[in-house]
Design a protein around this motif. Structure first.
Motif, PDB file in Angstrom:
ATOM      1  N   TRP A 208       0.828  -1.205   0.000  1.00 23.15           N
ATOM      2  CA  TRP A 208       0.000   0.000   0.000  1.00 23.15           C
ATOM      3  C   TRP A 208       0.863   1.255   0.000  1.00 23.15           C
ATOM      4  N   HIS A 209       2.000   1.186   0.650  1.00 21.30           N
ATOM      5  CA  HIS A 209       2.774   2.394   0.938  1.00 21.30           C
ATOM      6  C   HIS A 209       4.258   2.054   0.897  1.00 21.30           C
ATOM      7  N   GLU A 210       5.056   2.968   0.383  1.00 19.15           N
ATOM      8  CA  GLU A 210       6.489   2.695   0.272  1.00 19.15           C
ATOM      9  C   GLU A 210       7.187   2.604   1.629  1.00 19.15           C
ATOM     10  N   ASP A 211       6.521   3.110   2.691  1.00 16.52           N
ATOM     11  CA  ASP A 211       7.084   3.063   4.040  1.00 16.52           C
ATOM     12  C   ASP A 211       6.409   1.970   4.879  1.00 16.52           C
ATOM     13  N   ASP A 212       5.830   0.957   4.222  1.00 15.88           N
ATOM     14  CA  ASP A 212       5.214  -0.135   4.974  1.00 15.88           C
ATOM     15  C   ASP A 212       6.293  -1.071   5.508  1.00 15.88           C
ATOM     16  N   ALA A 274       0.709   0.664  -6.512  1.00 18.00           N
ATOM     17  CA  ALA A 274       1.017   0.116  -5.189  1.00 18.00           C
ATOM     18  C   ALA A 274       0.390  -1.258  -5.001  1.00 18.00           C
ATOM     19  N   LEU A 275      -0.915  -1.334  -5.157  1.00 14.18           N
ATOM     20  CA  LEU A 275      -1.668  -2.530  -4.780  1.00 14.18           C
ATOM     21  C   LEU A 275      -1.478  -3.668  -5.776  1.00 14.18           C
ATOM     22  N   TYR A 276      -1.375  -3.334  -7.048  1.00 17.77           N
ATOM     23  CA  TYR A 276      -1.324  -4.375  -8.069  1.00 17.77           C
ATOM     24  C   TYR A 276       0.063  -4.566  -8.682  1.00 17.77           C
ATOM     25  N   GLN A 277       0.849  -3.503  -8.721  1.00 19.08           N
ATOM     26  CA  GLN A 277       2.202  -3.628  -9.274  1.00 19.08           C
ATOM     27  C   GLN A 277       3.260  -3.768  -8.190  1.00 19.08           C
ATOM     28  N   GLN A 278       2.872  -3.646  -6.938  1.00 15.64           N
ATOM     29  CA  GLN A 278       3.819  -3.742  -5.813  1.00 15.64           C
ATOM     30  C   GLN A 278       4.928  -2.705  -5.949  1.00 15.64           C
ATOM     31  N   ARG A 279       4.532  -1.526  -6.410  1.00 11.79           N
ATOM     32  CA  ARG A 279       5.482  -0.439  -6.619  1.00 11.79           C
ATOM     33  C   ARG A 279       4.887   0.854  -6.075  1.00 11.79           C
ATOM     34  N   PRO A 280       4.731   0.940  -4.745  1.00  7.98           N
ATOM     35  CA  PRO A 280       4.145   2.163  -4.173  1.00  7.98           C
ATOM     36  C   PRO A 280       5.050   3.366  -4.401  1.00  7.98           C
ATOM     37  N   SER A 281       4.446   4.466  -4.792  1.00  6.40           N
ATOM     38  CA  SER A 281       5.227   5.674  -5.027  1.00  6.40           C
ATOM     39  C   SER A 281       5.514   6.357  -3.706  1.00  6.40           C
TER      40      SER A 281
END
Length: 487
Positions: A208-212, A274-281
């Motif tokens: 969801w988030h790059e800081d997860d 984020a959710l589908y590409q696993q690449r949260p900005s």
């Protein structure tokens, strides 16, 4: 002459072969224990190959990043502990999830599989005295499994295998710095301290988030990670599955290119990445992109005179609904935030900003501004005011004087509210007055594209509040009534 073999004998031989393979290989085990309700795909084969190494005794640290509904929990957390403990009956497993209920489900599913298949495959069985769903053991052996929600008690317990499956429940939690910090504190102070020497760790998440948690582990942990990042649509030359760029992860489940295009349009590129590409900005910025900003003019003559493109609309003559939105943050000093009020109109799926009052105001001036806006735009009958701090005081003072005041509960943080409406901008459904007509609109555009790093965000707050409310209420009254009744 060979003796003819009956169908029943062939079935028995096939099952015996499957049972022998399932005793050795997790890939076959996960099919067996789901009794025909599990099908392997390329990505689940890759996951099972890595898990096999853990079951065979390697110490590994694994990150699994996968889109929703692609079988990650079914393949890993709901099944692998039972196989691991069957092969290693003196080992201990801890499984953690965002809630105690989800963790209990993981414990129950593994206990049931172990109870049904462990004696047949591994010659061990479930403990008669310790068989609770959240804490079960193996008869006459030291091994077993404990399941816990993040923050739950595992005092005195250790793990040879730890699985953390989706520690974040939803976007609202992911956008909360407090919750992300709490999860990290739980990892540092509790979960990581329970790992035995030589233990393996598996973290499974839809990002969801790059800081997860995965973002922080990658940035801060010294572990040598095996990272299984499996985007819904391949976007790298060195894709883990060898896919071509643009190829879907699992077309067999219906998640093909058309589904991807529709889903991206539905959720917006930020959530899609984020959710589908696993690449949260990064959290800082890019929620609203400058390319998404659309404009309108009041007349066809203006559009022709200024030589504007077809993307610029002519303002409708009437609207399905009009409303005011007010961000009333002020402290009565020149250094305080501006107060921002706006009038919005909705026409079908399109939203138009019609007017703005944006300046530094004190308490009395703010009430005067709301009165003036109400007189100027009598058809904007709903007045959305955030029911917090200064807004609550404004609501209390004006509720008996001006009709249509709607207190708005500021659910979620500023970024969560902005993310909720960013798909409307991306889809081209939001229109602002053209700068040739209203030069002040450039301040709003700059706040939008700079958010959340701009010096002020009052115009953004006014905008996201209006759009969230107008979008939420954009449904048939009968449908809303049925929803209220649970039909």
């Amino acid at each position: 002459m060979l003796q003819e073999i009956s169908d029943e004998q062939l079935d028995a031989l096939a099952y015996e072969a499957k049972r022998e393979l399932s005793r050795q290989f997790y890939r076959d085990y996960v099919e067996l224990v789901h009794r025909g309700h599990y099908t392997h795909y390329r990505h689940t084969e890759v996951v099972c190959d890595v898990l096999q190494r853990v079951a065979d005794g390697e110490q590994l640290s694994i990150l699994i990043e996968m889109p929703p509904r692609h079988g990650k929990s079914m393949t890993v957390t709901e099944s692998f502990p039972s196989f691991y403990l069957g092969k290693n009956p003196d080992k201990r497993v801890i499984a953690a999830a965002y809630s105690d209920g989800l963790a209990t489900k993981f414990g129950r599913l593994n206990r049931n599989k172990f109870n049904e298949f462990s004696n047949e495959l591994f010659k061990v069985q479930l403990s008669e005295s310790n068989a609770a769903t959240k804490d079960w053991g193996i008869q006459d052996r030291r091994g077993g499994m404990i399941s816990t929600g993040i923050g739950g008690s595992i005092t005195g317990q250790g793990a040879d295998l730890m699985i953390i499956d989706d520690p974040i429940k939803n976007m609202k939690e992911a956008m909360s710095q407090t919750i992300r910090d709490s999860i990290w504190d739980e990892w540092e102070a509790t979960l990581s301290t329970r790992l035995h020497d030589g233990a393996s760790l598996i973290v499974i998440m839809t990002r969801w988030h790059e800081d997860d948690l995965i973002g922080r582990l990658l940035a801060r942990s010294p572990r040598k990670w095996i990272r299984l990042r499996l985007p819904a649509i391949a976007e790298d030359e060195n894709d883990l599955l060898g896919r071509k760029i643009g190829e879907p992860l699992c077309r067999e489940l219906g998640y093909d290119e058309n589904w991807a295009n529709d889903k991206k349009a539905e959720v917006g590129s930020r959530t899609w990445n984020a959710l589908y590409q696993q690449r949260p900005s990064p959290a800082g910025g890019s929620i609203f992109k400058r390319a998404w900003i659309k404009y309108y003019v009041r007349t066809k003559e203006q559009k022709q005179e200024w030589g504007l493109s077809d993307e610029v609309l002519v303002l409708p003559t009437n609207f399905d609904k009009m409303a005011q939105s007010w961000d009333c943050t002020f402290k009565g000093t020149d250094t305080s935030d501006f107060v921002a009020g706006g009038v919005w109109g909705r026409k079908k799926a399109q939203y138009f900003l019609l007017d703005v009052d944006h300046r530094r105001m004190g308490f009395a001036e703010t009430m005067k501004a709301i009165r003036a806006m109400s007189d100027k735009w009598p058809n904007a009958r709903s007045k959305y005011i955030e029911d917090k701090a200064n807004g609550s005081a404004i609501i209390e003072m004006l509720k008996d004087e001006i009709s249509g005041i709607v207190p708005v509960d500021p659910n979620g943080g500023k970024e969560a509210r902005a993310n909720a409406v960013s798909p409307l901008f991306e889809a081209g459904n939001v229109y602002l007055p053209h700068p040739n007509m209203c030069p002040w609109v450039e301040d709003l555009v700059e706040e939008l594209v700079s958010f959340p790093n701009a010096a002020h965000d009052d115009l953004v707050d006014m905008t996201t509040q209006a759009l969230n409310q107008l979008y939420t209420n954009n449904s048939n009254p009968i449908d809303r009534f049925k929803k209220l009744l649970g039909k």
